[in-house]
Design a protein around this motif. Structure first.
Motif, PDB file in Angstrom:
ATOM      1  N   GLY A 178     -72.283  18.467  42.236  1.00 60.29           N
ATOM      2  CA  GLY A 178     -73.153  17.520  42.922  1.00 60.29           C
ATOM      3  C   GLY A 178     -72.370  16.476  43.690  1.00 60.29           C
ATOM      4  O   GLY A 178     -72.634  16.220  44.863  1.00 60.29           O
ATOM      5  N   VAL A 179     -71.376  15.882  43.029  1.00 61.11           N
ATOM      6  CA  VAL A 179     -70.606  14.807  43.654  1.00 61.11           C
ATOM      7  C   VAL A 179     -69.883  15.307  44.898  1.00 61.11           C
ATOM      8  O   VAL A 179     -69.902  14.657  45.954  1.00 61.11           O
ATOM      9  CB  VAL A 179     -69.612  14.203  42.641  1.00 61.11           C
ATOM     10  CG1 VAL A 179     -68.653  13.238  43.338  1.00 61.11           C
ATOM     11  CG2 VAL A 179     -70.372  13.477  41.528  1.00 61.11           C
ATOM     12  N   THR A 180     -69.243  16.476  44.818  1.00 60.68           N
ATOM     13  CA  THR A 180     -68.487  16.986  45.977  1.00 60.68           C
ATOM     14  C   THR A 180     -69.397  17.406  47.124  1.00 60.68           C
ATOM     15  O   THR A 180     -68.950  17.462  48.274  1.00 60.68           O
ATOM     16  CB  THR A 180     -67.603  18.172  45.561  1.00 60.68           C
ATOM     17  OG1 THR A 180     -68.418  19.196  44.980  1.00 60.68           O
ATOM     18  CG2 THR A 180     -66.546  17.741  44.563  1.00 60.68           C
ATOM     19  N   ALA A 181     -70.677  17.671  46.817  1.00 59.91           N
ATOM     20  CA  ALA A 181     -71.636  18.017  47.870  1.00 59.91           C
ATOM     21  C   ALA A 181     -72.396  16.799  48.384  1.00 59.91           C
ATOM     22  O   ALA A 181     -73.280  16.928  49.232  1.00 59.91           O
ATOM     23  CB  ALA A 181     -72.623  19.067  47.355  1.00 59.91           C
ATOM     24  N   GLY A 182     -72.061  15.625  47.856  1.00 54.80           N
ATOM     25  CA  GLY A 182     -72.717  14.405  48.310  1.00 54.80           C
ATOM     26  C   GLY A 182     -73.998  14.082  47.584  1.00 54.80           C
ATOM     27  O   GLY A 182     -74.786  13.251  48.050  1.00 54.80           O
ATOM     28  N   HIS A 183     -74.226  14.706  46.411  1.00 53.99           N
ATOM     29  CA  HIS A 183     -75.424  14.450  45.616  1.00 53.99           C
ATOM     30  C   HIS A 183     -74.993  13.970  44.228  1.00 53.99           C
ATOM     31  O   HIS A 183     -74.599  14.771  43.384  1.00 53.99           O
ATOM     32  CB  HIS A 183     -76.278  15.711  45.481  1.00 53.99           C
ATOM     33  CG  HIS A 183     -76.739  16.290  46.784  1.00 53.99           C
ATOM     34  ND1 HIS A 183     -77.776  15.749  47.515  1.00 53.99           N
ATOM     35  CD2 HIS A 183     -76.298  17.365  47.489  1.00 53.99           C
ATOM     36  CE1 HIS A 183     -77.961  16.461  48.609  1.00 53.99           C
ATOM     37  NE2 HIS A 183     -77.075  17.441  48.617  1.00 53.99           N
ATOM     38  N   VAL A 218     -79.678  16.797  37.844  1.00 52.16           N
ATOM     39  CA  VAL A 218     -79.099  16.492  36.542  1.00 52.16           C
ATOM     40  C   VAL A 218     -77.927  17.453  36.342  1.00 52.16           C
ATOM     41  O   VAL A 218     -77.944  18.579  36.858  1.00 52.16           O
ATOM     42  CB  VAL A 218     -80.138  16.653  35.410  1.00 52.16           C
ATOM     43  CG1 VAL A 218     -79.496  16.483  34.036  1.00 52.16           C
ATOM     44  CG2 VAL A 218     -81.279  15.641  35.584  1.00 52.16           C
ATOM     45  N   ALA A 219     -76.916  17.030  35.612  1.00 51.90           N
ATOM     46  CA  ALA A 219     -75.755  17.892  35.379  1.00 51.90           C
ATOM     47  C   ALA A 219     -75.472  18.020  33.896  1.00 51.90           C
ATOM     48  O   ALA A 219     -75.747  17.110  33.109  1.00 51.90           O
ATOM     49  CB  ALA A 219     -74.525  17.342  36.091  1.00 51.90           C
ATOM     50  N   ALA A 220     -74.917  19.173  33.537  1.00 56.10           N
ATOM     51  CA  ALA A 220     -74.381  19.397  32.202  1.00 56.10           C
ATOM     52  C   ALA A 220     -72.869  19.241  32.286  1.00 56.10           C
ATOM     53  O   ALA A 220     -72.190  20.077  32.890  1.00 56.10           O
ATOM     54  CB  ALA A 220     -74.756  20.786  31.696  1.00 56.10           C
ATOM     55  N   ASP A 221     -72.356  18.135  31.772  1.00 61.16           N
ATOM     56  CA  ASP A 221     -70.924  17.880  31.677  1.00 61.16           C
ATOM     57  C   ASP A 221     -70.217  18.087  33.019  1.00 61.16           C
ATOM     58  O   ASP A 221     -70.570  17.482  34.016  1.00 61.16           O
ATOM     59  CB  ASP A 221     -70.325  18.759  30.580  1.00 61.16           C
ATOM     60  CG  ASP A 221     -69.019  18.198  30.014  1.00 61.16           C
ATOM     61  OD1 ASP A 221     -68.345  17.427  30.706  1.00 61.16           O
ATOM     62  OD2 ASP A 221     -68.663  18.541  28.879  1.00 61.16           O
ATOM     63  N   GLY A 222     -69.224  18.988  33.084  1.00 63.67           N
ATOM     64  CA  GLY A 222     -68.415  19.174  34.283  1.00 63.67           C
ATOM     65  C   GLY A 222     -69.166  19.697  35.474  1.00 63.67           C
ATOM     66  O   GLY A 222     -68.636  19.665  36.603  1.00 63.67           O
ATOM     67  N   GLY A 223     -70.398  20.170  35.286  1.00 62.43           N
ATOM     68  CA  GLY A 223     -71.216  20.592  36.414  1.00 62.43           C
ATOM     69  C   GLY A 223     -71.497  19.465  37.387  1.00 62.43           C
ATOM     70  O   GLY A 223     -71.863  19.716  38.548  1.00 62.43           O
ATOM     71  N   GLU A 225     -62.081  11.500  38.011  1.00 59.09           N
ATOM     72  CA  GLU A 225     -62.487  11.080  39.353  1.00 59.09           C
ATOM     73  C   GLU A 225     -63.968  11.346  39.618  1.00 59.09           C
ATOM     74  O   GLU A 225     -64.616  10.626  40.395  1.00 59.09           O
ATOM     75  CB  GLU A 225     -61.621  11.770  40.419  1.00 59.09           C
ATOM     76  CG  GLU A 225     -61.830  13.273  40.562  1.00 59.09           C
ATOM     77  CD  GLU A 225     -60.999  14.102  39.614  1.00 59.09           C
ATOM     78  OE1 GLU A 225     -60.829  15.309  39.897  1.00 59.09           O
ATOM     79  OE2 GLU A 225     -60.518  13.546  38.592  1.00 59.09           O
ATOM     80  N   ILE A 226     -64.523  12.377  38.964  1.00 62.36           N
ATOM     81  CA  ILE A 226     -65.959  12.654  39.096  1.00 62.36           C
ATOM     82  C   ILE A 226     -66.753  11.628  38.288  1.00 62.36           C
ATOM     83  O   ILE A 226     -67.752  11.081  38.763  1.00 62.36           O
ATOM     84  CB  ILE A 226     -66.285  14.081  38.632  1.00 62.36           C
ATOM     85  CG1 ILE A 226     -65.536  15.110  39.494  1.00 62.36           C
ATOM     86  CG2 ILE A 226     -67.789  14.336  38.684  1.00 62.36           C
ATOM     87  CD1 ILE A 226     -65.870  15.066  40.964  1.00 62.36           C
ATOM     88  N   ARG A 227     -66.268  11.347  37.093  1.00 64.37           N
ATOM     89  CA  ARG A 227     -66.936  10.345  36.254  1.00 64.37           C
ATOM     90  C   ARG A 227     -66.972   8.989  36.957  1.00 64.37           C
ATOM     91  O   ARG A 227     -67.977   8.268  36.889  1.00 64.37           O
ATOM     92  CB  ARG A 227     -66.217  10.239  34.906  1.00 64.37           C
ATOM     93  CG  ARG A 227     -66.916   9.310  33.920  1.00 64.37           C
ATOM     94  CD  ARG A 227     -66.360   9.467  32.519  1.00 64.37           C
ATOM     95  NE  ARG A 227     -67.210   8.788  31.550  1.00 64.37           N
ATOM     96  CZ  ARG A 227     -67.365   9.177  30.303  1.00 64.37           C
ATOM     97  NH1 ARG A 227     -66.739  10.262  29.863  1.00 64.37           N
ATOM     98  NH2 ARG A 227     -68.154   8.506  29.483  1.00 64.37           N
ATOM     99  N   ALA A 228     -65.894   8.642  37.647  1.00 64.49           N
ATOM    100  CA  ALA A 228     -65.834   7.348  38.327  1.00 64.49           C
ATOM    101  C   ALA A 228     -66.840   7.246  39.463  1.00 64.49           C
ATOM    102  O   ALA A 228     -67.228   6.137  39.856  1.00 64.49           O
ATOM    103  CB  ALA A 228     -64.424   7.121  38.861  1.00 64.49           C
ATOM    104  N   ALA A 229     -67.306   8.386  39.996  1.00 62.59           N
ATOM    105  CA  ALA A 229     -68.259   8.377  41.106  1.00 62.59           C
ATOM    106  C   ALA A 229     -69.710   8.287  40.640  1.00 62.59           C
ATOM    107  O   ALA A 229     -70.613   8.184  41.467  1.00 62.59           O
ATOM    108  CB  ALA A 229     -68.082   9.651  41.940  1.00 62.59           C
TER     109      ALA A 229
END
Length: 239
Positions: free
Chosen positions: A51-56, A42-47, A71-75
């Motif tokens: 996860g996304v950049t590490a493939g999770h 689970v993430a808090a906002d920009g955190g 770009e993170i939101r789109a993923a």
């Protein structure tokens, strides 16, 4: 605050544990370590970016979304993003109050701005029923539950820092805490040490932070899970 401002979102429920990502620095090795013990992300906002950049891809994101990059939101599937626009709480608290799990490991919440880090410890005190481990570069911090049993090597540094008036009892510490009236401006308990392998701590109320080296993450995670089960099965809160 208008009625159109969301302050609640669906709860995220996990059987084992949750790794919660904040916007501070997070090493990929730490993320892997946390996920091995608390597998739901689970993430808090920009955190979420960690996860996304590490493939999770996070299973849920909570916060006011002021730092979630496009770009993170789109993923992330849109149904996993829960925007909470109120500004009376931090993104850490927004996420923590929506997690229902026996244990949380929080990464990316230490080592940057001191005011942000202090707000995290306020969040721990404000949610005393949560079993949350805040993992830093050198130490980890938890809000001590009513009863905690830790299996640690002898001569392990164990610090206690009160955020309010609190007393308790201990076994297995070099300097027992029985009868000590802790208070942030009068009496603290930093740099205590374990005397035997198993330490038992009980507190009469919420407000005590416990700090040990991050080397003992697995032992603390096991203890916090057990504390969660004990509280749930006995209905106990504080001694």
């Amino acid at each position: 605050m208008g009625n159109n401002v969301p302050i609640h979102a669906p709860l995220f429920r996990a059987e084992q544990g949750v790794t919660l990502l904040g916007g501070g620095a997070v090493a990929h090795a730490d993320l892997a370590l946390a996920l091995a013990l608390a597998p739901d992300l689970v993430a808090a906002d920009g955190g979420a970016a960690h996860g996304v950049t590490a493939g999770h891809v996070p299973l849920a994101v909570y916060g006011d979304m002021d730092s979630l990059r496009p770009e993170i939101r789109a993923a992330i599937p849109p149904e996993r993003i829960h925007a909470l626009a109120e500004q009376d709480s931090t993104d850490f608290d927004k996420a923590l109050r929506h997690i229902h799990a026996p244990m949380v490991i929080a990464l990316g919440f230490t080592g940057d701005r001191i005011d942000h880090e202090l707000a995290v410890y306020h969040g721990l005190a404000a949610r005393p029923d949560m079993r949350c481990i805040v993992l830093g570069a050198h130490d980890l911090v938890v809000h001590a539950p009513p009863r905690l049993m830790l299996d640690l090597p002898a001569q392990t540094r164990l610090s206690l820092f009160p955020l309010t008036d609190v007393t308790g009892q201990s076994t297995g510490l070099v300097w027992p805490i029985d009868g000590v009236a802790f208070h942030p401006a009068r009496r603290i308990g930093t740099s205590n040490m374990t005397k035997v392998g198993v330490v038992e701590l009980c507190f009469d109320g919420p407000g005590m932070l416990l700090i040990v080296s991050r080397d003992h993450l697995a032992a603390v995670a096991q203890a916090m899970r057990a504390a969660s089960v004990w509280s749930r099965t006995t209905g106990a809160t504080w001694v």
